[in-house]
Motif scaffolding. Structure first.
Motif, PDB file in Angstrom:
ATOM      1  N   THR A  15       0.730  -1.162  -0.115  1.00  0.00           N
ATOM      2  CA  THR A  15      -0.069  -0.022   0.114  1.00  0.00           C
ATOM      3  C   THR A  15       0.947   1.301   0.137  1.00  0.00           C
ATOM      4  O   THR A  15       1.994   1.346   0.395  1.00  0.00           O
ATOM      5  N   HIS A  16       0.183   2.434  -0.390  1.00  0.00           N
ATOM      6  CA  HIS A  16       0.997   3.782  -0.255  1.00  0.00           C
ATOM      7  C   HIS A  16       0.558   4.129   0.939  1.00  0.00           C
ATOM      8  O   HIS A  16      -0.517   4.034   1.415  1.00  0.00           O
ATOM      9  N   PRO A  17       1.685   4.628   1.734  1.00  0.00           N
ATOM     10  CA  PRO A  17       1.695   4.935   3.119  1.00  0.00           C
ATOM     11  C   PRO A  17       1.061   6.521   3.481  1.00  0.00           C
ATOM     12  O   PRO A  17       0.858   6.739   4.500  1.00  0.00           O
ATOM     13  N   SER A  18       0.850   7.241   2.345  1.00  0.00           N
ATOM     14  CA  SER A  18       0.730   8.705   2.693  1.00  0.00           C
ATOM     15  C   SER A  18      -0.607   9.028   3.552  1.00  0.00           C
ATOM     16  O   SER A  18      -1.700   8.453   2.829  1.00  0.00           O
ATOM     17  N   ASP A  19      -0.709   9.830   4.340  1.00  0.00           N
ATOM     18  CA  ASP A  19      -2.111  10.705   4.667  1.00  0.00           C
ATOM     19  C   ASP A  19      -2.318  11.837   3.826  1.00  0.00           C
ATOM     20  O   ASP A  19      -3.540  12.043   3.321  1.00  0.00           O
ATOM     21  N   PHE A  20      -1.296  12.713   3.773  1.00  0.00           N
ATOM     22  CA  PHE A  20      -1.582  13.834   2.757  1.00  0.00           C
ATOM     23  C   PHE A  20      -2.156  13.702   1.379  1.00  0.00           C
ATOM     24  O   PHE A  20      -3.034  14.394   0.907  1.00  0.00           O
ATOM     25  N   CYS A  21      -1.660  12.752   0.992  1.00  0.00           N
ATOM     26  CA  CYS A  21      -2.032  12.307  -0.576  1.00  0.00           C
ATOM     27  C   CYS A  21      -3.584  12.038  -0.589  1.00  0.00           C
ATOM     28  O   CYS A  21      -4.277  12.353  -1.893  1.00  0.00           O
ATOM     29  N   VAL A  22      -4.097  11.658   0.358  1.00  0.00           N
ATOM     30  CA  VAL A  22      -5.597  11.079   0.254  1.00  0.00           C
ATOM     31  C   VAL A  22      -6.471  12.170   0.252  1.00  0.00           C
ATOM     32  O   VAL A  22      -7.357  12.219  -0.944  1.00  0.00           O
ATOM     33  N   PRO A  23      -6.448  13.458   1.044  1.00  0.00           N
ATOM     34  CA  PRO A  23      -7.291  14.491   0.738  1.00  0.00           C
ATOM     35  C   PRO A  23      -7.059  15.246  -0.351  1.00  0.00           C
ATOM     36  O   PRO A  23      -7.695  15.719  -1.173  1.00  0.00           O
ATOM     37  N   LEU A  24      -5.709  15.188  -0.775  1.00  0.00           N
ATOM     38  CA  LEU A  24      -5.232  15.987  -2.022  1.00  0.00           C
ATOM     39  C   LEU A  24      -5.887  15.172  -3.365  1.00  0.00           C
ATOM     40  O   LEU A  24      -6.324  16.004  -4.218  1.00  0.00           O
ATOM     41  N   VAL A  25      -5.896  13.985  -3.382  1.00  0.00           N
ATOM     42  CA  VAL A  25      -6.362  13.281  -4.575  1.00  0.00           C
ATOM     43  C   VAL A  25      -7.894  13.399  -4.611  1.00  0.00           C
ATOM     44  O   VAL A  25      -8.597  13.620  -5.602  1.00  0.00           O
ATOM     45  N   ALA A  26      -8.576  13.589  -3.443  1.00  0.00           N
ATOM     46  CA  ALA A  26     -10.030  13.767  -3.306  1.00  0.00           C
ATOM     47  C   ALA A  26     -10.370  15.174  -3.857  1.00  0.00           C
ATOM     48  O   ALA A  26     -11.275  15.479  -4.556  1.00  0.00           O
ATOM     49  N   LEU A  27      -9.418  16.031  -3.651  1.00  0.00           N
ATOM     50  CA  LEU A  27      -9.649  17.672  -4.052  1.00  0.00           C
ATOM     51  C   LEU A  27      -9.150  17.986  -5.259  1.00  0.00           C
ATOM     52  O   LEU A  27      -8.761  19.095  -5.999  1.00  0.00           O
ATOM     53  N   ASP A  28      -8.787  16.809  -6.353  1.00  0.00           N
ATOM     54  CA  ASP A  28      -8.345  16.924  -7.657  1.00  0.00           C
ATOM     55  C   ASP A  28      -7.124  18.040  -7.467  1.00  0.00           C
ATOM     56  O   ASP A  28      -6.845  18.635  -8.476  1.00  0.00           O
ATOM     57  N   ALA A  29      -6.163  17.503  -6.793  1.00  0.00           N
ATOM     58  CA  ALA A  29      -4.836  18.105  -6.934  1.00  0.00           C
ATOM     59  C   ALA A  29      -4.260  17.715  -8.229  1.00  0.00           C
ATOM     60  O   ALA A  29      -4.123  16.619  -8.527  1.00  0.00           O
ATOM     61  N   VAL A  30      -3.225  18.643  -8.574  1.00  0.00           N
ATOM     62  CA  VAL A  30      -2.281  18.444  -9.644  1.00  0.00           C
ATOM     63  C   VAL A  30      -0.887  18.653  -9.365  1.00  0.00           C
ATOM     64  O   VAL A  30      -0.563  19.488  -8.555  1.00  0.00           O
ATOM     65  N   VAL A  31      -0.036  17.691  -9.987  1.00  0.00           N
ATOM     66  CA  VAL A  31       1.449  17.944  -9.669  1.00  0.00           C
ATOM     67  C   VAL A  31       2.290  18.550 -10.624  1.00  0.00           C
ATOM     68  O   VAL A  31       1.624  18.169 -12.022  1.00  0.00           O
ATOM     69  N   GLU A  32       2.760  19.595 -10.434  1.00  0.00           N
ATOM     70  CA  GLU A  32       3.681  20.268 -11.401  1.00  0.00           C
ATOM     71  C   GLU A  32       5.034  19.581 -11.615  1.00  0.00           C
ATOM     72  O   GLU A  32       5.786  19.689 -10.268  1.00  0.00           O
ATOM     73  N   ILE A  33       5.431  19.023 -12.591  1.00  0.00           N
ATOM     74  CA  ILE A  33       6.602  18.392 -12.735  1.00  0.00           C
ATOM     75  C   ILE A  33       7.590  19.146 -13.689  1.00  0.00           C
ATOM     76  O   ILE A  33       6.919  19.743 -14.760  1.00  0.00           O
TER      77      ILE A  33
END
Lengths: 165, 352
Positions: B160-178
């Motif tokens: 599994t992926h361990p992050s807490d932070f990423c869970v609400p981020l993915v719910a809120l349509d976060a975008v990663v700038e690369i």
């Protein structure tokens, strides 16, 4: 890999050092500078025994490369007391039996200093417990530590009021 | 720890050029990388220290109303930013529920997205692990696996992926700038992490040298501020990874759900956006029956990967409770034990 030059200010003293990039801040403090108050417990960021303040923030020195912190200001347990006069946090740990065998205690005290500086816990025991949950002590001094933090905060606030007045 | 070359580039292009060479690893907060290097799980030949790259430690509001969070912003600094916590309370709650204060003071936003799995077989170099060493097999399958994945896993990997932070981020349509050799691109967080399939070693869409420079929350993410929660069940009350977690965000008007976001943590190799559950919620009455249907939808495709069937039922209940907590309203202040299900809603305490 050849050693790299870095400068660190530790407990107010400036050090110019050459370090292998693999050396952690924890090992540098203990092995090179003989500042053995900071303890190596798990060495993996899980027990908090190695907690120091770097530029005012508490971190696990076992997960910090010394070379990456070139130029930083580091406070360790050796820099907390003023001569023979204990810091209010240290005095409160003794008064409330929060001070156990000395292995985890330096990290607990450094973590408490960080917690108080962060100003997030206030007088809420639950917030203090969560705030210090990165410091593991199997002597179970936790109850005394919460009492110590509450009293130390009161002492520090009184001292602040005296300074202001 | 194996020997490595240490470089500290002064600019983003220099960092990308240095890290594009094989055997390189970026170093930011170091809380995960150094742990992995000490254990011999990863042994980079070159460590590219990006911790002082300029302009990556800022949080800024863009003209389109989105929030741009620099990749080097520290987890603690972001969570304690009052304006941030007010606008995105579930994200702040997730941040403060992760790790310890010492780790949150060092760990960065970009690094959190790249946190490796905490699967004990991945960490044990004497075990077979397709993620650590492709083609060697998976000792978690048939091993101690009560905490492993129940969604999206494959016969090659059940981590599994361990992050807490990423869970609400993915719910809120976060975008990663690369930023990479080909310039700058944007990838949704939902697409950023990959499911294991036959290639669990490829955990995300990054190419050699690619650097996460920021995470963006779109303007709409703040519209959920009044009814958003993150809930995390773990094996001790603080300083532990999630067994299961859920981020729930609602917009409710006259008892009807006008907008809904739901994501799960601890259940898959990536933060799990539960879009089928969102479809159930949208337009429905905001009540427990709806929440139970949404939970069923969220876990409809779940299956145990070993001794972890309990996680499916646990996840259903956490979804219902997260939605119930979100409906009850975001608390004025993040609770003393962030994301704990025992301090958030009436009737949910141990001692009640």
């Amino acid at each position: 890999m050849t050693s790299l030059p870095i400068t660190l200010t530790i407990n107010g003293h400036r050090h110019e050092l050459e370090v292998d990039p693999r050396v952690t801040l924890l090992d540098l403090l203990r092995e090179r500078l003989d500042l053995t108050g900071t303890k190596k417990g798990c060495d993996r960021g899980q027990c908090g025994a190695c907690t120091v303040l770097v530029d005012g923030n508490r971190i696990n020195s076992c997960l910090a490369l010394a070379v990456s912190h070139d130029g930083a200001n580091v406070l360790t347990i050796e820099g907390v007391a003023r001569g023979e006069e204990l810091h209010p946090v240290q005095a409160a740990f003794i008064a409330h039996d929060g001070f156990q065998c000395g292995f985890c205690t330096p990290g607990q005290i450094m973590s408490t200093l960080g917690l108080i500086a962060e100003g997030q816990a206030g007088d809420d025991p639950e917030r203090i417990r969560e705030g210090l949950s990165g410091n593991i002590c199997r002597c179970a001094a936790y109850g005394g530590i919460v009492e110590a933090v509450l009293e130390a905060q009161e002492q520090l606030a009184k001292a602040d009021r005296r300074t202001a007045a | 720890m194996r020997d490595f070359d240490y470089v500290r580039p002064a600019t983003i292009p220099d960092a990308i050029a240095a890290a594009a060479r094989p055997g390189s690893a970026y170093l930011a907060g170091g809380t995960n990388l150094l742990d992995l290097m000490k254990g011999g799980i990863t042994s980079p030949e070159r460590v590219v220290d990006i911790s002082r790259l300029p302009e990556l430690n800022r949080v800024e509001r863009l003209d389109d109303g989105s929030l741009r969070i620099g990749a080097l912003v520290r987890n603690a600094d972001l969570a304690h930013d009052t304006a941030f916590a007010k606008a995105y309370p579930a994200v702040a709650e997730a941040l403060l529920s992760g790790a310890s204060a010492q780790l949150r003071n060092a760990a960065t936003v970009g690094g959190n997205l790249l946190q490796r799995t905490r699967c004990s077989y991945f960490y044990d170099t004497a075990s077979a692990c397709n993620r650590r060493e492709p083609g060697t097999g998976c000792d978690a399958i048939g091993g101690e696996n009560r905490l492993h994945a129940v969604l999206g896993w494959s016969d090659a990997c059940i981590a599994t992926h361990p992050s807490d932070f990423c869970v609400p981020l993915v719910a809120l349509d976060a975008v990663v700038e690369i930023e990479g050799k080909q310039g700058r691109r944007h990838v949704t967080l939902e697409e950023f992490h990959r499911l294991p399939g036959e290639t669990p070693q490829r955990e995300n869409v990054l190419e050699p040298g690619d650097l996460i420079v920021a995470v963006r929350l779109p303007a709409e993410a703040a519209s959920f501020a009044a009814n958003a929660r993150y809930l995390k069940v773990r094996e001790r009350t603080s300083f532990a990874f999630a067994v299961v977690s859920a981020a729930a965000a609602l917009v409710v008007d006259s008892g009807k759900i006008r907008a809904a976001r739901l994501a799960l943590g601890g259940v898959a190799a990536k933060p799990w956006r539960a879009r089928s559950a969102e479809a159930v919620l949208l337009g429905a009455d905001a009540n427990e029956a709806t929440f139970a249907s949404a939970a069923d939808a969220a876990l409809a495709d779940a299956s145990p990967s070993g001794d972890n069937a309990f996680k499916i039922e646990l996840a259903r209940r956490i979804v219902v409770r997260a939605l119930t907590s979100a409906l009850a309203g975001t608390p004025e202040r993040i609770p003393a034990l962030p994301a704990s299900p025992f301090s958030s809603i009436p009737g949910a305490r141990h001692d009640a």
